[in-house]
Design a protein around this motif. Structure first.
Motif, PDB file in Angstrom:
ATOM      1  N   ARG A  73      60.435  84.833  -7.024  1.00  0.00           N
ATOM      2  CA  ARG A  73      60.452  86.290  -6.888  1.00  0.00           C
ATOM      3  C   ARG A  73      59.237  86.902  -7.586  1.00  0.00           C
ATOM      4  NH1 ARG A  73      65.898  85.473  -7.768  1.00  0.00           N
ATOM      5  NH2 ARG A  73      65.684  86.019  -9.959  1.00  0.00           N
ATOM      6  N   ASP A  74      58.922  86.409  -8.799  1.00  0.00           N
ATOM      7  CA  ASP A  74      57.745  86.905  -9.519  1.00  0.00           C
ATOM      8  C   ASP A  74      56.472  86.666  -8.704  1.00  0.00           C
ATOM      9  OD1 ASP A  74      59.439  87.563 -11.605  1.00  0.00           O
ATOM     10  OD2 ASP A  74      58.773  85.921 -12.919  1.00  0.00           O
ATOM     11  N   SER A  77      56.265  88.962  -5.747  1.00  0.00           N
ATOM     12  CA  SER A  77      56.012  90.366  -6.091  1.00  0.00           C
ATOM     13  C   SER A  77      54.535  90.622  -6.382  1.00  0.00           C
ATOM     14  CB  SER A  77      56.862  90.784  -7.293  1.00  0.00           C
ATOM     15  OG  SER A  77      56.379  90.192  -8.480  1.00  0.00           O
ATOM     16  N   THR A  78      53.775  89.585  -6.697  1.00  0.00           N
ATOM     17  CA  THR A  78      52.352  89.758  -6.990  1.00  0.00           C
ATOM     18  C   THR A  78      51.448  89.208  -5.895  1.00  0.00           C
ATOM     19  OG1 THR A  78      52.255  87.677  -8.215  1.00  0.00           O
ATOM     20  CG2 THR A  78      52.746  89.691  -9.474  1.00  0.00           C
ATOM     21  N   ARG A  80      51.293  89.433  -1.988  1.00  0.00           N
ATOM     22  CA  ARG A  80      51.810  90.009  -0.736  1.00  0.00           C
ATOM     23  C   ARG A  80      50.775  89.894   0.374  1.00  0.00           C
ATOM     24  NH1 ARG A  80      57.257  90.817  -0.787  1.00  0.00           N
ATOM     25  NH2 ARG A  80      57.847  91.664  -2.776  1.00  0.00           N
TER      26      ARG A  80
END
Length: 90
Positions: A73-74, A77-78, A80
């Motif tokens: 997830r981390d 999130s960075t 994309r």
């Protein structure tokens, strides 16, 4: 720890299995692109082979006590893709 009847491998074994699964993805990919192989009797299923790779990544992470879902997830999130990103044409 066991998962049903399956006994999870050690970290060393899991890394070896992971490497093997990545090789199977590469083999399936080459077959999908009609690359000449010696063992063409086996069905090609890249999606299944990628699932095997992800499974072994999870096994490696669980063996080390890592929260791979959180890390993924981390990472997502960075990292994309642009909204208009498309898969390359084959």
């Amino acid at each position: 720890m066991t998962w049903g009847k399956w006994v999870p491998p050690t970290l060393d074994e899991a890394i070896l299995f992971l490497t093997s699964e990545v090789g199977e993805v590469c083999d399936a990919y080459l077959r999908d692109y009609s690359f000449e192989r010696n063992n063409l009797d086996k069905e090609v299923d890249i999606e299944e082979e990628l699932a095997d790779v992800l499974f072994m990544v999870y096994v490696c992470a669980i063996t080390r006590g890592f929260d791979i879902d959180r890390k993924l997830r981390d990472k997502l999130s960075t990292t994309r893709l642009p909204d208009d990103a498309q898969a390359p044409a084959r």
